[in-house]
Design an enzyme around this catalytic site. Structure first.
Site, short mmCIF file in Angstrom:
data_model
loop_
_atom_site.label_atom_id
_atom_site.label_comp_id
_atom_site.label_asym_id
_atom_site.label_seq_id
_atom_site.Cartn_x
_atom_site.Cartn_y
_atom_site.Cartn_z
N ARG A 7 36.72 56.01 40.08
CA ARG A 7 36.86 54.56 40.17
C ARG A 7 37.62 54.07 38.93
O ARG A 7 37.34 54.51 37.81
CB ARG A 7 35.49 53.87 40.24
CG ARG A 7 34.80 53.98 41.59
CD ARG A 7 35.52 53.19 42.69
NE ARG A 7 34.82 53.24 43.96
CZ ARG A 7 35.05 54.13 44.92
NH1 ARG A 7 35.97 55.07 44.75
NH2 ARG A 7 34.38 54.09 46.06
N HIS A 26 45.07 55.23 45.58
CA HIS A 26 43.68 55.50 45.99
C HIS A 26 43.67 56.33 47.29
O HIS A 26 43.10 55.91 48.30
CB HIS A 26 42.88 54.20 46.15
CG HIS A 26 41.40 54.41 46.01
ND1 HIS A 26 40.56 53.50 45.43
CD2 HIS A 26 40.60 55.46 46.37
CE1 HIS A 26 39.31 53.95 45.45
NE2 HIS A 26 39.32 55.16 46.03
N GLU A 54 42.50 47.11 41.61
CA GLU A 54 43.35 47.50 42.75
C GLU A 54 43.60 46.32 43.68
O GLU A 54 42.66 45.55 43.92
CB GLU A 54 42.69 48.64 43.53
CG GLU A 54 42.58 49.89 42.69
CD GLU A 54 41.78 51.00 43.38
OE1 GLU A 54 41.51 50.91 44.60
OE2 GLU A 54 41.46 51.98 42.69
C1 DGY Z 1 35.27 56.96 48.27
O1 DGY Z 1 34.90 57.43 49.34
O2 DGY Z 1 34.49 56.43 47.49
C2 DGY Z 1 36.72 57.07 47.94
O3 DGY Z 1 37.07 56.33 46.84
C3 DGY Z 1 37.60 56.74 49.11
O4 DGY Z 1 37.44 57.74 50.04
#
Ligand code: DGY
Length: 316
Positions: free
Chosen positions: A230, A277, A259
């Site tokens: 993240r 992402h 984002e």
């Molecule tokens: C998640 O699943 O948390 C990813 O960031 C996206 O697949």
């Protein structure tokens, strides 16, 4: 109700007992809230804050199936207070995300995007012994921050590259080798020793800006930072400064603090490989994530407990 189209025939997956109308595109917040008002179940994306506003708009809600393994977008405590079950999608995206972390690691180390731009732009004038020299990957030390499913999958890939793997996990224990031969260290030790640092912990209040200016300064000047977890785990402004001042050598980033905005200093830097992402973005993986959401909804509406409840206390 889902807040965006999914790579699955959701209506077919849910079956005739459910009334699902596919959204034509990613819904604006107001439209999503309006559609959600009579919903028993929501499929939400990591980009959708699931908070009191959603719970207020959706009084009959029984389940939020978050189509991601991360659920930092969901106010889980509020969901629990309201008796709403929250589920996520662990497991099915582990390998895809680990593959992508390794792609970013290799791409940043070996300056893949710079080379692509050079060739594509017609600026390549032929092989030179000094051109685009990058970092060696094989045999180097990889530091994994957060040794969960994805962290361990990255460690398995690193073994194939003959890398030494160290990790800093939630427990804070050090010195113990886990089954794959990775060594637990504290975060300071990891930052000091690692040639590559790859982040795989969830975003929580404790991990927000875990990699800040002083963490970056503690890394080797030759180090490469990879983040597929993240964005807010890394202080983006501090990363821009660290790259500009040569405190670290390069970065491979799939996630960002705000984002889809990306710090202009990152966009301007040749030493950063940027991705939108996309860690879990394979056709199969995204389909499986959506299926986990419909399975969870069918379980809850059928009176059964779904497989991946993030707030089991809701059953207490
Ligand atoms: C998640 O699943 O948390 C990813 O960031 C996206 O697949």
């Amino acid at each position: 109700v889902s807040s965006a189209p999914l790579p699955l025939d959701v209506a077919a997956a849910l079956g005739d007992e459910f009334d699902y109308v596919a959204p034509p595109a990613q819904l604006e917040r107001a439209e999503f809230l309006a559609r959600a008002s009579s919903a028993d179940a929501l499929i939400t994306l990591l980009t959708e804050p699931v908070d009191s506003e959603v719970f207020d708009a959706c009084p009959g809600l029984k389940i939020v199936a978050n189509c991601a393994v991360g659920f930092d977008n969901v106010d889980v405590a509020e969901a629990t207070r309201r008796g709403v079950i929250v589920t996520n999608t662990p497991g099915v995206l582990t390998d895809a995300t680990a593959d992508f972390a390794f792609a970013l690691l290799l791409g940043a180390a070996r300056r893949l995007v710079e080379g692509d731009r050079m060739v594509r732009g017609g600026d390549w004038t032929g092989w030179k012994p000094t051109e685009l020299l990058g970092a060696t990957v094989s045999g180097q030390t990889l530091g994994i921050v957060g040794m969960g499913r994805i962290g361990r999958a990255v460690a398995r890939r690193a073994a194939g590259f003959g890398m030494r793997v160290i990790y800093a996990g939630r427990s804070g224990s050090t010195g113990k080798d886990d089954s794959d031969g990775a060594q637990a260290v504290d975060l300071d030790g990891l930052l000091a020793q690692a040639d590559f640092v790859s982040i795989h912990c969830p975003l929580t209040p404790e991990t927000h800006h875990l990699i800040d200016g002083s963490a970056l300064a503690a890394m080797k000047p030759s180090a490469v930072l990879v983040n597929t977890a993240r964005g807010p785990i890394v202080d983006e402004a501090a990363l821009v400064a660290a790259l500009a001042e040569g405190e670290i050598a390069a970065a491979g980033l799939d996630v960002f603090e705000a984002e889809p905005q990306v710090h202009p200093g990152l966009r301007a830097s040749d030493r950063v490989v940027l991705a939108p992402h996309a860690g879990s973005a394979t056709t199969v993986t995204r389909g499986l994530m959506a299926t986990m959401c419909t399975d969870a909804i069918k379980a809850v509406m059928g009176g059964r407990r779904p497989s991946h409840v993030v707030n089991p206390e809701v059953y207490a």
